[in-house]
Design an enzyme around this catalytic site. Structure first.
Site, PDB file in Angstrom:
ATOM      1  N   SER A  24      -1.240  -3.697  -0.761  1.00  0.00           N
ATOM      2  CA  SER A  24      -0.168  -3.308  -0.029  1.00  0.00           C
ATOM      3  C   SER A  24      -0.689  -2.834   1.419  1.00  0.00           C
ATOM      4  O   SER A  24      -0.207  -3.487   2.423  1.00  0.00           O
ATOM      5  CB  SER A  24       0.440  -1.844  -0.558  1.00  0.00           C
ATOM      6  OG  SER A  24       1.186  -2.092  -1.831  1.00  0.00           O
ATOM      7  N   ASP A  48      -8.610 -11.242  -6.801  1.00  0.00           N
ATOM      8  CA  ASP A  48      -7.203 -11.623  -7.490  1.00  0.00           C
ATOM      9  C   ASP A  48      -6.633 -12.786  -7.137  1.00  0.00           C
ATOM     10  O   ASP A  48      -6.065 -12.763  -6.029  1.00  0.00           O
ATOM     11  CB  ASP A  48      -6.196 -10.382  -7.369  1.00  0.00           C
ATOM     12  CG  ASP A  48      -5.007 -10.463  -8.386  1.00  0.00           C
ATOM     13  OD1 ASP A  48      -4.682 -11.654  -8.454  1.00  0.00           O
ATOM     14  OD2 ASP A  48      -4.626  -9.629  -8.804  1.00  0.00           O
ATOM     15  N   SER A 136      -9.656   5.990   2.565  1.00  0.00           N
ATOM     16  CA  SER A 136     -10.036   7.116   1.348  1.00  0.00           C
ATOM     17  C   SER A 136      -8.589   7.667   1.215  1.00  0.00           C
ATOM     18  O   SER A 136      -7.543   6.813   1.245  1.00  0.00           O
ATOM     19  CB  SER A 136     -10.841   8.203   2.084  1.00  0.00           C
ATOM     20  OG  SER A 136     -11.269   9.036   0.858  1.00  0.00           O
ATOM     21  N   LYS A 139      -6.997  12.820  -2.471  1.00  0.00           N
ATOM     22  CA  LYS A 139      -7.463  13.125  -3.509  1.00  0.00           C
ATOM     23  C   LYS A 139      -9.325  13.423  -3.449  1.00  0.00           C
ATOM     24  O   LYS A 139      -9.759  13.767  -4.309  1.00  0.00           O
ATOM     25  CB  LYS A 139      -7.024  12.202  -4.682  1.00  0.00           C
ATOM     26  CG  LYS A 139      -5.786  12.440  -4.999  1.00  0.00           C
ATOM     27  CD  LYS A 139      -5.150  11.078  -5.794  1.00  0.00           C
ATOM     28  CE  LYS A 139      -3.608  11.135  -6.247  1.00  0.00           C
ATOM     29  NZ  LYS A 139      -2.944  11.038  -4.825  1.00  0.00           N
ATOM     30  N   ARG A 264      -0.049  14.962 -15.379  1.00  0.00           N
ATOM     31  CA  ARG A 264      -0.846  14.313 -16.228  1.00  0.00           C
ATOM     32  C   ARG A 264      -2.174  14.690 -16.073  1.00  0.00           C
ATOM     33  O   ARG A 264      -2.806  15.430 -15.251  1.00  0.00           O
ATOM     34  CB  ARG A 264      -0.671  12.918 -15.600  1.00  0.00           C
ATOM     35  CG  ARG A 264       1.039  12.360 -15.930  1.00  0.00           C
ATOM     36  CD  ARG A 264       1.050  11.063 -15.105  1.00  0.00           C
ATOM     37  NE  ARG A 264       0.977  11.182 -13.622  1.00  0.00           N
ATOM     38  CZ  ARG A 264       1.264  10.377 -12.841  1.00  0.00           C
ATOM     39  NH1 ARG A 264       1.742   9.115 -13.035  1.00  0.00           N
ATOM     40  NH2 ARG A 264       1.308  10.347 -11.637  1.00  0.00           N
TER      41      ARG A 264
END
Length: 339
Positions: A24, A48, A136, A139, A264
């Site tokens: 993106s 990819d 970065s 997180k 999560r």
């Protein structure tokens, strides 16, 4: 939302390589560079082949002769060296980014995010690259999950690269920011898909949760501005708004039912981009914070001379105590303009 599209680096005639160039950020960065500058060469480095094929349909080399599509993996230092020959600037955007996937696939996360960072630094030094900016994440500040820890290790590797480069003159800096509105794998596309499927309820991990938000174009412009002002070894952090996840859901689907499903594995309630300990070496401009490196050889007065101010002792830049908040109408405008 704040614009960072001022005082950008001049990329005319430059040779640029973007790792993860089909992601993106990479696609937006490359489109912005082609629109505003005349680079000599732009190398899109990614493993990819399908994404490269799809990107070539949108940005064919026949229409953009500066583009080079280069299959390769940041885990392969020799391949990086081959791709970086003659390159002036590297933007390192390749990473394994999904928190839960990193928790269950730790070895793969380390190989890409940590060993890959080491390979990029080594290849850039060997090939005489002048400037490297690594992307970065919030997180990486006080991490509690493997993804954040791997990106913190990556940040440290890039900062240390300035001491390793010696006479090669390669300079390495880091850009740290929060969630990107609409990026692949983020919550906005997930909610959009669920709404398009006719869902009458959206899942929320925790009603209290907050996050920093930035648009793709803001992220690209911020990186371009940091490329111009970097000396090497800084961590650049944009001033961007926070938003509660419940407010995001309400903005996307007013009045919809919400269901709390629990946090999560590896997920935080709130994110931090400058910790209290980082504050001791952090300076502030009107639109960004800069965490300066702790090693003594770094020239600390340069940013202060250009108008930066040290932050207060104990300062903390966190999504729940942020001074700037993203509201429903702002988000609706952003989503509309990004479609």
């Amino acid at each position: 939302m704040r614009s960072f599209a001022t005082d950008l680096i001049d990329l005319n005639g430059k040779e640029i390589l973007v790792t993860g160039g089909t992601g993106s950020f990479g696609r937006q960065f490359i489109s912005t560079v082609l629109k505003n500058f005349s680079p000599k060469r732009v190398v899109i480095f990614t493993r990819d082949e399908l994404k490269q094929y799809e990107m070539q349909q949108e940005l064919p080399p026949s229409r953009h002769p500066a583009l080079r599509y280069f299959i390769g993996d940041v885990r392969d230092e020799a391949r990086l060296e081959m791709a970086m020959r003659g390159i002036d600037i590297v933007i390192h955007a390749a990473a394994l980014k999904q928190v839960s996937m990193a928790e269950y696939n730790p070895f793969e996360c380390i190989r890409t995010n940590v060993h890959g960072a080491e390979n990029v630094v080594n290849a850039a030094i060997k090939c005489g690259v002048k400037k490297v900016i690594a992307l970065s994440t919030d997180k990486a500040a006080a991490p509690i999950n493997l993804y954040g820890a791997s990106k913190l290790a990556s940040d440290k590797i890039f900062i240390a690269g300035n001491n390793l480069s010696g006479k090669a003159e390669a300079r390495f800096s880091v850009v740290r920011y929060g969630n990107v509105v609409g990026s692949r794998g983020s919550i906005v596309p997930l909610f959009e898909r669920m709404l398009s499927e006719g869902k009458h309820e959206l899942p929320i991990t925790d009603y209290r949760m907050t996050r920093f938000w930035i648009t793709l174009q803001q992220g690209v412009d911020f990186v371009l501005s940091c490329l111009k002002m970097m000396q090497g070894a800084e961590v650049f952090i944009p001033k961007i708004p926070s938003m509660k996840i419940v407010d995001l859901a309400e903005a996307m689907a007013p009045g919809i039912s919400l269901r709390e499903i629990g946090i999560r594995p590896g997920e935080k309630l709130h994110e931090v981009m400058v910790t209290e300990d980082d504050a001791r070496t952090t300076v502030e401009y009107h639109d960004r914070y800069i965490i300066e490196p702790s090693f003594a050889s770094w020239e600390r007065k340069s940013f202060l001379k250009s108008g930066a101010k040290p932050v207060l002792e104990g300062f903390r830049y966190a999504s729940d105590t942020n001074d700037e908040w993203l509201h429903s109408e702002n988000l609706k405008q952003i989503l509309k303009s990004s479609r």
